[in-house]
Motif scaffolding. Sequence first.
Motif, short mmCIF file in Angstrom:
data_model
loop_
_atom_site.label_atom_id
_atom_site.label_comp_id
_atom_site.label_asym_id
_atom_site.label_seq_id
_atom_site.Cartn_x
_atom_site.Cartn_y
_atom_site.Cartn_z
N LYS A 68 25.51 -8.75 10.33
CA LYS A 68 25.74 -10.02 10.08
C LYS A 68 26.76 -10.65 10.92
O LYS A 68 27.10 -11.86 10.47
N GLU A 69 28.13 -10.08 10.68
CA GLU A 69 29.59 -10.50 11.28
C GLU A 69 29.92 -9.93 12.06
O GLU A 69 31.02 -10.17 12.31
N ALA A 70 29.36 -9.57 13.58
CA ALA A 70 29.69 -8.65 14.28
C ALA A 70 29.70 -10.45 15.25
O ALA A 70 28.91 -11.29 14.99
N ARG A 71 31.01 -10.21 15.91
CA ARG A 71 31.07 -11.20 16.88
C ARG A 71 30.88 -10.18 18.55
O ARG A 71 31.92 -9.58 18.59
N PHE A 72 30.29 -11.40 19.50
CA PHE A 72 30.07 -10.36 20.42
C PHE A 72 30.62 -10.56 21.97
O PHE A 72 31.34 -12.68 22.37
N THR A 73 31.95 -10.34 22.45
CA THR A 73 32.58 -10.36 23.19
C THR A 73 32.99 -9.71 24.27
O THR A 73 33.66 -10.48 25.37
N ALA A 74 31.53 -9.69 24.73
CA ALA A 74 31.27 -10.06 26.00
C ALA A 74 29.64 -9.21 26.76
O ALA A 74 28.35 -8.81 26.64
N ILE A 226 29.01 -21.80 17.47
CA ILE A 226 28.97 -20.20 18.92
C ILE A 226 29.79 -20.08 18.38
O ILE A 226 29.59 -18.75 18.45
N GLU A 227 30.90 -20.11 17.97
CA GLU A 227 31.97 -19.20 17.76
C GLU A 227 31.88 -18.12 16.35
O GLU A 227 32.75 -17.09 16.62
N HIS A 228 31.38 -18.49 15.66
CA HIS A 228 30.63 -17.47 14.17
C HIS A 228 30.27 -16.06 15.36
O HIS A 228 30.59 -15.29 14.11
N ARG A 229 29.33 -15.94 16.35
CA ARG A 229 29.03 -15.05 16.41
C ARG A 229 29.84 -14.41 17.99
O ARG A 229 29.71 -13.64 18.39
N ILE A 230 30.01 -15.47 18.61
CA ILE A 230 29.96 -15.39 20.00
C ILE A 230 31.78 -15.26 20.47
O ILE A 230 32.46 -16.61 19.68
N ALA A 231 32.41 -15.07 20.82
CA ALA A 231 33.42 -14.39 20.83
C ALA A 231 34.14 -14.29 22.53
O ALA A 231 35.16 -13.74 23.00
N ASP A 232 33.12 -14.12 23.63
CA ASP A 232 32.84 -14.33 25.53
C ASP A 232 33.72 -16.13 25.36
O ASP A 232 32.55 -16.20 25.18
N LYS A 233 34.87 -14.98 26.43
CA LYS A 233 35.85 -16.79 26.08
C LYS A 233 35.38 -17.24 27.61
O LYS A 233 35.24 -18.30 26.96
N ARG A 234 33.95 -17.08 28.57
CA ARG A 234 33.74 -17.26 29.83
C ARG A 234 32.41 -17.50 28.98
O ARG A 234 32.17 -18.27 29.69
N VAL A 235 31.52 -16.89 28.19
CA VAL A 235 30.26 -17.78 28.16
C VAL A 235 30.87 -19.17 27.41
O VAL A 235 29.90 -20.25 27.27
N LEU A 236 31.71 -18.81 26.21
CA LEU A 236 32.07 -20.37 25.80
C LEU A 236 32.40 -21.40 26.51
O LEU A 236 32.54 -22.66 26.52
N ARG A 237 32.89 -21.14 27.37
CA ARG A 237 33.72 -22.43 28.39
C ARG A 237 32.69 -22.59 29.05
O ARG A 237 32.68 -23.82 29.68
N LEU A 238 31.51 -21.77 29.54
CA LEU A 238 30.59 -22.07 30.39
C LEU A 238 28.99 -23.16 29.35
O LEU A 238 29.48 -24.16 30.27
#
Length: 510
Positions: A68-74, A226-238
Amino acid sequence: MNERGKSDGSVVAAKLPNNAAGEVAAEVVERRGPVKGNADSKTRPGRRAGQGASNALDRVREVARRDKEARFTALLHHVTVERLRGAYRALRPKAAPGVDGVTWEAYGQDLEHKLQGLHGRLHRGGYRARPSRRVEIPKADGGLRSLGISSLEDKVLQRSVVEVLNAVYESDFLGFSYGFRPGRSQHDALDALTVAISTGKVSWVLDADIRGFFDSVDHDWLMKFIEHRIADKRVLRLIRKWLGAGVLEEGRWRASKEGTPQGANVSPLLANVYLHYAFDLWVDQWRKRHAHGEVIVVRYADDFIVGFQNHDDAQRFWSELRGRLAKFSLELNASKTRLIEFGRFAAERRARRGAGRPETFEFLGFTHICAKTKNGRFKVQRVTSKRRMRARLREVRASLYARRHLPIPEQGRWLGSVVRGHLNYYAVPDNSRAIGAFRDQARRHWLRALRRRSQRSRVTWERMERWSARWIPPARVRHPWPHQRFDVKHPRQEPSALAAHAGICAGGRS
């Protein structure tokens, strides 16, 4: 920051700070067996996912569920041409076009070339989000609801990204969250609420409404969540592109500094993420730490019902809820939020005080009433909201008058589809009178519209009966009793089982 990479590079997990979301709390209406939840479901090929869709997201689901603490970078590489194709096919072909005027049928011409182009622009950073087209639609209460209609290409991409993000968030969302989630429906929320009130110790119900939720979402808070779980910068920019695309209203572009366009494919997921952190996690902790009696919760998007055993708990929760929502730029609609006495013992207690029958509340189009079975046992009766039914019949009447010069079979098929859709939703047990009234009134509107075609019209009720029998379905109950469907979806545990299943049923007891 420690990182753990997957062999295929699809997921890189990193530890969150201590204030990250914790484990999904166990939701209990009755003790349930180990039925797999939404987060465990695999991507299935078909209309939604596209033929032969890859199951690569299953690894994402597993990591999200396990850590539950994992962040997804890709994550963006999961948006493939195949997934885009499945998203296109899942869209409604007759939906209104966006600002570019491109329809589903027009986009489908030379589809593969267009999807390849969209995929290429997405992954090289050349994709640009278009503004939403703002339209106003009438609400059942007489007001207007603003909808943002995205361009078709934006719809395709948003739907694909939502499918990828669902693989992460379905393991996080709590069991009492039902709105716009895979494998969950409005009737699942209604069933869980009915079961929780009927079998629990609920005596008070907070019927709450958040004022203009979709227009009030704070973009900064949303991105932090969102950044609690999502670290993919391309998804965040989207996501930032979609939030900042603005709206086109009467030919003028207007920036979107807050809110999410209600009607966009990505908005329901963003709304669930926002309320997960702003409301769900807080209310779940509140009922464990502060409540002295039983507390049940059911939320569908921005509509939620909270039931309490104790009146003091209800008053304290209501007061603290205002402060909690204000922290995230939200507020309760004072005219639509109220605390009422409701539950198994409400009628008896009110009778002793001479207070009359218990009040009713509306949730997801149904009025909920304290009633009794033929054997004198308590039950929650659900009937069609009169406000909703009147509004829908007004729409049917206007549409029939606009269609009155079309051939009778064409009118009959259209009205039949309208009545069938109404029955598919509202034909629940104890609601036979209301669905029968809707069908009869729709037929009367049809008869009056036909008689207005000519001053010498001779359309009689006998002819209307024959046409009705041919095209309009009968008003029969189509749904099982809430307890029956709930027990099928959430089987009881064996007597020896000790642990309740986590995150399945919506009601939940503290």
